[in-house]
Structure formats: C-alpha cells, structure tokens
Scaffold this active site. Structure first.
Site, PDB file in Angstrom:
ATOM      1  N   CYS A 175       0.842  -1.208   0.000  1.00  0.00           N
ATOM      2  CA  CYS A 175       0.000   0.000   0.000  1.00  0.00           C
ATOM      3  C   CYS A 175       0.875   1.255   0.000  1.00  0.00           C
ATOM      4  CB  CYS A 175      -0.912   0.021   1.221  1.00  0.00           C
ATOM      5  SG  CYS A 175      -1.992  -1.400   1.303  1.00  0.00           S
ATOM      6  N   ARG A 218      -7.853  -4.525  -3.016  1.00  0.00           N
ATOM      7  CA  ARG A 218      -7.449  -3.311  -3.746  1.00  0.00           C
ATOM      8  C   ARG A 218      -8.516  -3.000  -4.796  1.00  0.00           C
ATOM      9  NH1 ARG A 218      -2.539  -2.721  -1.759  1.00  0.00           N
ATOM     10  NH2 ARG A 218      -1.557  -4.636  -1.057  1.00  0.00           N
TER      11      ARG A 218
END
Lengths: 224, 76
Positions: free
Chosen positions: A50, A127
């Site tokens: 991330c 995601r």
C-alpha cells in the site's frame, strides 16, 4: 465481521456516505460533484505494498489534477492511524500524500462498496478502484488482490479512455493510449516486498537481515 | 464525526478562520472561487463551507456564501 452486503456496478450512482478523512470530513459523492474521483481501497495502513501504491499515486497526482480527477483512499483503520502512516511516509520516504484517506474503522463504507472479499480477508479491504464521474455515476471498477500492487499508469490510462470516449463519442481499443508513452521500468521495478514482521522481536531482527528497508514494515529484496 | 473547521465546543480551526476572512474580504463567495483563491481541493472547500454554515458562521445566498453576524463576531 458482517459479510459483504452490496457490490455497486458500473452505471450505478455511487453509494452516498459521510466520513472523516485525513483532510477533514466529507460527504460523498456530493462534495465531489463536477470532478472525476478515483476512489480506491487498500488493505491496511503501515503495509508495504500500500505504501508503494500511495507513493505511486502521489507521483502522478499532478497528472490526475490535470484531468480534473480527485484521488480518495480508504482502509479499515482510524483517522489517527491514517495520519500517522502519512507522516511516516513523509518522514521515511520523503513523499507527501496530497489526497485524503477515508477513516472506515467499522468497515461501513467498505461493505457499502463491496471492498471486503471474505475469501481473501474478512478484515482487510481488497485493492478496489471505483472511477466515479462528475455526476456521481460509477464508470469503471477494478479489483486486485492483497498481494499485487496496482499499476497507477493503467488507472490514469483508464481515465483518459473514459474522458476521450465521453468527449468524442468513441470507444478505445486494447492498449490504447492518448499519446505514445515512455514506459520507464528499471531494476527497481523487479524487486519484491518481504512480508512485514508480526512481532516486535521479528521487526528488530528484520532490520539486520540485509534487506533494503525504508522502515520496519517496508522491506524489499531482489529475487535470486 | 470530528469536525474539520469547528470543534465540538465551538472553537474555529485555522482553516475555518481563513475561510471566514476570505468571505469577509470578498463579501460573498462561490465554492469554485474559493478553490481558485485558496488552492484547496473542491471537496474540502465545500465541506468547510457547509460546516461553517451549519455552525451559523455563514449563510447561503443562492450559489454564494456570506458572513452572518456570528461570522463577523468571530473575526473581531
């Protein structure tokens, strides 16, 4: 934790919610009317994949701005955690995160948008990327698993394709780009992320293991 | 939800005060003008103006925002 209860589809109006972000409270999509929004979820704060995605979005932030696109992140973490992580990225990686991150500690927004996929994880958002147009309509959706970082240039290309289609009443073929691109992949792109340690003891050991570490939770290595 | 401009005890943040000063300077302001003048993102301008309106420091006049008496007092 409650299971996924909804999964918005392309062509739907973006589900509305109010939330706290790192840049203040928002009403979505009302506050963003007139702009495109790339609303994306990530599994958790202080996770290395991330972190690379956030730095990738930050690097292309001006390109998104040129296209009248506002970036908006989300994970099931508190606002304090988001703020601490953004400060950590600035301190350790030297990158400012110039877009807001939604605090969704109870997972309410994640469930509203179908960002939780129980087969992958019941607590971490996958995601997901929702492209929302200036009228608040969902125009594209992308899902990636926890283990693979997204391609930021593809998200930008998708915006270009949608805006070109709207402006000229056309469609775009496979691998279309608005202008010839220079794909600047280097050796750095071949490195992989080592799973973050789960104990303090491992975190200390990790820093001595010879990996390339930006911080205790973010170490890379070259595959042999 | 915690507030970006006005704390639960009614105190104004620096961002809130800068918006109030801007409205005072311009007389009335549209969100799009505030974006141009402050360089802040549109969502944040809209959110701040809404908060300040709900807290009684601004009032909506058509598409524009103007100071209320409470807004004027806050800047004195």
């Amino acid at each position: 934790m409650e299971q996924v209860v909804s999964m918005p589809r392309i062509g739907d109006q973006a589900p509305a919610f109010e939330a706290q972000t790192t840049m203040g409270p928002i009403k979505f999509p009302e506050d963003f009317q007139g702009q495109w929004v790339v609303f994306f979820s990530h599994p958790a704060d202080f996770t290395p994949v991330c972190t690379t995605e956030f730095m990738g979005f930050a690097r292309l932030h001006q390109e998104f701005q040129k296209r009248n696109v506002q970036l908006l992140g989300l994970s099931i973490d508190s606002n304090f955690s988001h703020i601490a992580w953004v400060m950590n990225i600035k301190e350790k990686m030297g990158v400012d995160i110039p877009f807001p991150i939604v605090a969704d500690a109870d997972g309410k927004v994640a469930r509203l948008y179908g960002m939780l996929h129980p087969g992958e994880s019941s607590t971490a958002t996958v995601r997901a990327v929702f492209v929302v147009d200036p009228n608040g309509k969902i125009r594209a959706i992308i899902y990636y698993p926890l283990s693979a970082g997204r391609n930021m240039r593809e998200i930008l290309r998708l915006i270009d394709a949608l805006q070109t289609a709207d402006k000229h009443g056309v469609a775009t073929p496979a691998d279309w780009v608005p202008a010839p691109q220079t794909w600047e992949f280097t050796e750095e792109n071949t490195k992989v992320i080592v799973p973050p340690p789960t104990t303090y003891e491992d975190a200390i050991k990790r820093l001595k293991d010879g990996y390339e570490c930006a911080d205790w939770y973010f170490c890379k290595k070259k595959l042999g | 939800m915690s507030m970006g401009c006005v704390s639960p005890d009614g105190k104004l943040s620096e961002r809130a005060l800068s918006f109030l000063r801007l409205v005072k300077e311009r007389g009335k302001i549209r969100p799009e003008e505030a974006v141009e003048l402050t360089g802040r993102p549109l969502f944040q301008v809209r959110s701040s103006l809404r908060e300040l309106t709900q807290a009684g420091f601004l009032q909506v006049e058509g598409q524009e925002y103007a100071l209320t008496e409470k807004g004027h007092s806050a800047l004195e």
